[in-house]
Design a protein around this motif. Structure first.
Motif, PDB file in Angstrom:
ATOM      1  N   ASN A 172       0.508  -1.049   0.104  1.00 45.60           N
ATOM      2  CA  ASN A 172       0.157   0.126   0.141  1.00 45.60           C
ATOM      3  C   ASN A 172       0.718   1.146  -0.489  1.00 45.60           C
ATOM      4  OD1 ASN A 172      -2.722  -1.687   0.116  1.00 45.60           O
ATOM      5  ND2 ASN A 172      -2.489  -1.826   2.905  1.00 45.60           N
ATOM      6  N   GLY A 173       2.197   1.096   0.904  1.00 44.35           N
ATOM      7  CA  GLY A 173       3.161   2.451   0.491  1.00 44.35           C
ATOM      8  C   GLY A 173       4.440   2.406   1.117  1.00 44.35           C
ATOM      9  N   ILE A 174       5.264   2.966   0.447  1.00 34.53           N
ATOM     10  CA  ILE A 174       6.729   2.802   1.235  1.00 34.53           C
ATOM     11  C   ILE A 174       6.743   4.278   1.688  1.00 34.53           C
ATOM     12  CG2 ILE A 174       9.387   2.179   0.849  1.00 34.53           C
ATOM     13  CD1 ILE A 174       8.649   0.267  -1.509  1.00 34.53           C
ATOM     14  N   GLU A 175       7.559   4.269   3.622  1.00 28.07           N
ATOM     15  CA  GLU A 175       7.546   6.313   4.002  1.00 28.07           C
ATOM     16  C   GLU A 175       9.275   6.314   3.858  1.00 28.07           C
ATOM     17  OE1 GLU A 175       3.173   6.788   5.191  1.00 28.07           O
ATOM     18  OE2 GLU A 175       4.727   6.772   6.281  1.00 28.07           O
ATOM     19  N   LEU A 176       9.887   6.566   3.628  1.00 25.11           N
ATOM     20  CA  LEU A 176      11.259   7.205   3.995  1.00 25.11           C
ATOM     21  C   LEU A 176      10.833   8.822   5.194  1.00 25.11           C
ATOM     22  CD1 LEU A 176      13.433   6.671   0.968  1.00 25.11           C
ATOM     23  CD2 LEU A 176      13.221   4.617   2.753  1.00 25.11           C
ATOM     24  N   ILE A 199       8.648  10.969   3.017  1.00 22.79           N
ATOM     25  CA  ILE A 199       8.705  11.379   1.645  1.00 22.79           C
ATOM     26  C   ILE A 199       8.381   9.939   1.712  1.00 22.79           C
ATOM     27  CG2 ILE A 199       9.965  10.278  -0.201  1.00 22.79           C
ATOM     28  CD1 ILE A 199      12.592  11.651   1.186  1.00 22.79           C
ATOM     29  N   LYS A 200       7.196   9.808   0.153  1.00 26.36           N
ATOM     30  CA  LYS A 200       5.826   8.393  -0.052  1.00 26.36           C
ATOM     31  C   LYS A 200       6.672   8.270  -1.090  1.00 26.36           C
ATOM     32  CE  LYS A 200       2.125  10.386   3.159  1.00 26.36           C
ATOM     33  NZ  LYS A 200       1.053  10.439   3.667  1.00 26.36           N
ATOM     34  N   LEU A 201       6.352   7.327  -1.175  1.00 21.69           N
ATOM     35  CA  LEU A 201       6.306   6.036  -2.128  1.00 21.69           C
ATOM     36  C   LEU A 201       5.552   5.272  -3.039  1.00 21.69           C
ATOM     37  CD1 LEU A 201      10.507   5.332  -1.730  1.00 21.69           C
ATOM     38  CD2 LEU A 201       9.155   7.245  -2.688  1.00 21.69           C
ATOM     39  N   ALA A 202       5.449   5.168  -3.974  1.00 24.88           N
ATOM     40  CA  ALA A 202       4.507   3.754  -4.588  1.00 24.88           C
ATOM     41  C   ALA A 202       5.504   2.952  -5.709  1.00 24.88           C
ATOM     42  CB  ALA A 202       3.388   4.360  -4.884  1.00 24.88           C
ATOM     43  N   LEU A 203       4.752   1.900  -5.665  1.00 24.21           N
ATOM     44  CA  LEU A 203       5.573   0.688  -6.658  1.00 24.21           C
ATOM     45  C   LEU A 203       4.588   1.607  -8.243  1.00 24.21           C
ATOM     46  CD1 LEU A 203       5.064  -2.654  -4.387  1.00 24.21           C
ATOM     47  CD2 LEU A 203       8.082  -0.877  -5.418  1.00 24.21           C
ATOM     48  N   ARG A 204       6.260   1.103  -9.123  1.00 20.99           N
ATOM     49  CA  ARG A 204       5.706   1.586 -10.656  1.00 20.99           C
ATOM     50  C   ARG A 204       4.621   0.237 -11.119  1.00 20.99           C
ATOM     51  NH1 ARG A 204      10.163   2.329 -13.273  1.00 20.99           N
ATOM     52  NH2 ARG A 204       8.958   2.489 -15.316  1.00 20.99           N
ATOM     53  N   ASP A 205       4.877  -0.694 -10.636  1.00 21.07           N
ATOM     54  CA  ASP A 205       4.272  -2.059 -11.325  1.00 21.07           C
ATOM     55  C   ASP A 205       4.178  -2.518  -9.861  1.00 21.07           C
ATOM     56  OD1 ASP A 205       3.315  -4.231 -12.130  1.00 21.07           O
ATOM     57  OD2 ASP A 205       4.914  -3.649 -14.095  1.00 21.07           O
ATOM     58  N   LYS A 206       2.667  -3.535  -9.477  1.00 21.34           N
ATOM     59  CA  LYS A 206       2.615  -3.961  -8.766  1.00 21.34           C
ATOM     60  C   LYS A 206       2.878  -5.257  -9.183  1.00 21.34           C
ATOM     61  CE  LYS A 206      -1.158  -6.153 -11.235  1.00 21.34           C
ATOM     62  NZ  LYS A 206      -2.732  -6.320 -10.515  1.00 21.34           N
ATOM     63  N   ASP A 207       3.600  -5.712 -10.054  1.00 17.28           N
ATOM     64  CA  ASP A 207       4.179  -7.239 -10.357  1.00 17.28           C
ATOM     65  C   ASP A 207       6.121  -6.999  -9.364  1.00 17.28           C
ATOM     66  OD1 ASP A 207       2.163  -8.161 -10.861  1.00 17.28           O
ATOM     67  OD2 ASP A 207       2.296  -7.975 -12.743  1.00 17.28           O
ATOM     68  N   PHE A 208       6.393  -5.923  -9.743  1.00 20.19           N
ATOM     69  CA  PHE A 208       7.828  -5.790  -9.088  1.00 20.19           C
ATOM     70  C   PHE A 208       7.793  -6.756  -7.742  1.00 20.19           C
ATOM     71  CE2 PHE A 208       8.242  -1.361 -11.097  1.00 20.19           C
ATOM     72  CZ  PHE A 208       8.950  -1.801 -12.479  1.00 20.19           C
ATOM     73  N   PRO A 209       9.490  -7.691  -7.852  1.00 18.77           N
ATOM     74  CA  PRO A 209       9.855  -7.955  -6.700  1.00 18.77           C
ATOM     75  C   PRO A 209       9.544  -7.412  -5.410  1.00 18.77           C
ATOM     76  CG  PRO A 209      11.202  -9.280  -8.200  1.00 18.77           C
ATOM     77  CD  PRO A 209      10.418  -7.856  -9.391  1.00 18.77           C
ATOM     78  N   ILE A 210       9.307  -7.324  -4.598  1.00 16.17           N
ATOM     79  CA  ILE A 210       8.776  -6.083  -3.384  1.00 16.17           C
ATOM     80  C   ILE A 210      10.135  -5.819  -2.933  1.00 16.17           C
ATOM     81  CG2 ILE A 210       8.198  -7.960  -1.689  1.00 16.17           C
ATOM     82  CD1 ILE A 210       7.435  -3.730  -1.780  1.00 16.17           C
ATOM     83  N   TRP A 211      11.267  -7.167  -2.518  1.00 13.96           N
ATOM     84  CA  TRP A 211      12.249  -7.358  -1.750  1.00 13.96           C
ATOM     85  C   TRP A 211      13.343  -6.270  -2.097  1.00 13.96           C
ATOM     86  CZ3 TRP A 211      13.177  -6.931   3.038  1.00 13.96           C
ATOM     87  CH2 TRP A 211      12.331  -8.000   4.041  1.00 13.96           C
TER      88      TRP A 211
END
Length: 290
Positions: A172-176, A199-211
């Protein structure tokens, strides 16, 4: 400025010396809970150390015991400032795995978290610094004598289940969080101070490997001198979580649910909820894990 490193055992000995001479107790704001270091040991080879942390909770329910066959039932009421006790052994391998990073294992106990332990150690280090100023004075590379500050920070190894589950979760989101300007005056008239920037980030593609994505974010965060990142996700059971990771190692920060754990059974010693001295069998079993 980076100061010369000092062996962890030296710092632990200073903490123990102060705590032995003048036992330190950390209380909550209402003074109903107390945490302290109850005991400290170093093995004969001086390769491992163990600290025993204890907590007393005055508001916890009184202990009830019963024997249904004889219809016995009794409650032992606490007296005065007594509280229900819990204890946790913290074992440390004294040889660093890399500069200033030491492998550690903590016994799980009610009301004793890594955050509690960090707080206790930070407060005792401050007290010890006042009692032995010479120890905390070191020379920087230029030869100038400076006052050293020591900070303890615990990060947890993610469990195998967590790493696998995160790959199957919806991110749902990544924050720094940027704390570099913390407490600096923000407005011209000096009414406010800055606490943090997010700093709020979001994945450009939901299929990107999260790690892979988190490793990439961590590298950038390190370059920007940002220490931690938060990941918000919803797992396959539709439960939502927010976890904090150390940007450098991707280890969990102040997180009990998803850290790697080892279940120890078959103790010969009878174990109570709390103790005032290190239990040799627990100490030896924890030492074997590090």
């Amino acid at each position: 400025m980076t100061l010369p490193q000092r062996p962890l055992i030296d710092v632990l000995n200073q903490i123990n010396a102060y705590n032995t001479a003048k036992p330190f107790f950390r209380e909550n704001r209402e003074k109903t809970e107390t945490w302290h270091i109850a005991d400290f040991e170093v093995n004969t080879a001086k390769t491992k150390a163990v600290l025993l942390f204890s907590r007393s909770d005055q508001l916890a329910a009184d202990q009830a015991v019963s024997e249904p066959a004889s219809k016995h039932f009794s409650v032992t009421a606490k007296q005065g400032r007594q509280g229900n006790a819990s204890s946790a052994h913290l074992a440390i391998r004294l040889k660093p795995v890399k500069p200033n990073v030491y492998l550690t294992v903590l016994e799980e106990a009610i009301g004793i978290s890594t955050k509690d332990i960090e707080s206790i150690l930070a407060l005792i280090v401050t007290k010890a610094k006042g009692a032995n100023k010479t120890f905390f004075q070191v020379k920087d590379p230029s030869g100038t004598v400076r006052n050293a500050r020591y900070k303890f920070a615990f990060v947890g190894h993610p469990s195998d289940d967590f790493t696998a589950d995160l790959e199957e979760s919806t991110i749902n989101g990544i924050e720094l969080v940027d704390l570099r300007a913390r407490d600096q005056v923000f407005d011209e008239d000096k009414y406010t101070v800055e606490k943090s920037k997010t700093i709020k980030l979001a994945l450009r593609d939901k299929d990107f490997p999260i790690w892979d994505a988190l490793r990439s974010v961590g590298k950038r965060a390190n370059k920007e001198q940002l220490d931690s990142l938060r990941v918000k996700f919803t797992d396959a059971q539709k439960s939502s979580y927010t976890v904090e990771l150390d940007a450098n190692t991707l280890r969990l920060v102040h997180e009990d649910r998803f850290v790697k754990k080892e279940r120890l059974t078959g103790f010969k010693t009878r174990l109570n909820t709390g103790c005032d001295k290190i239990v040799p069998e627990i100490r030896d079993r924890l030492f074997a894990l590090i």
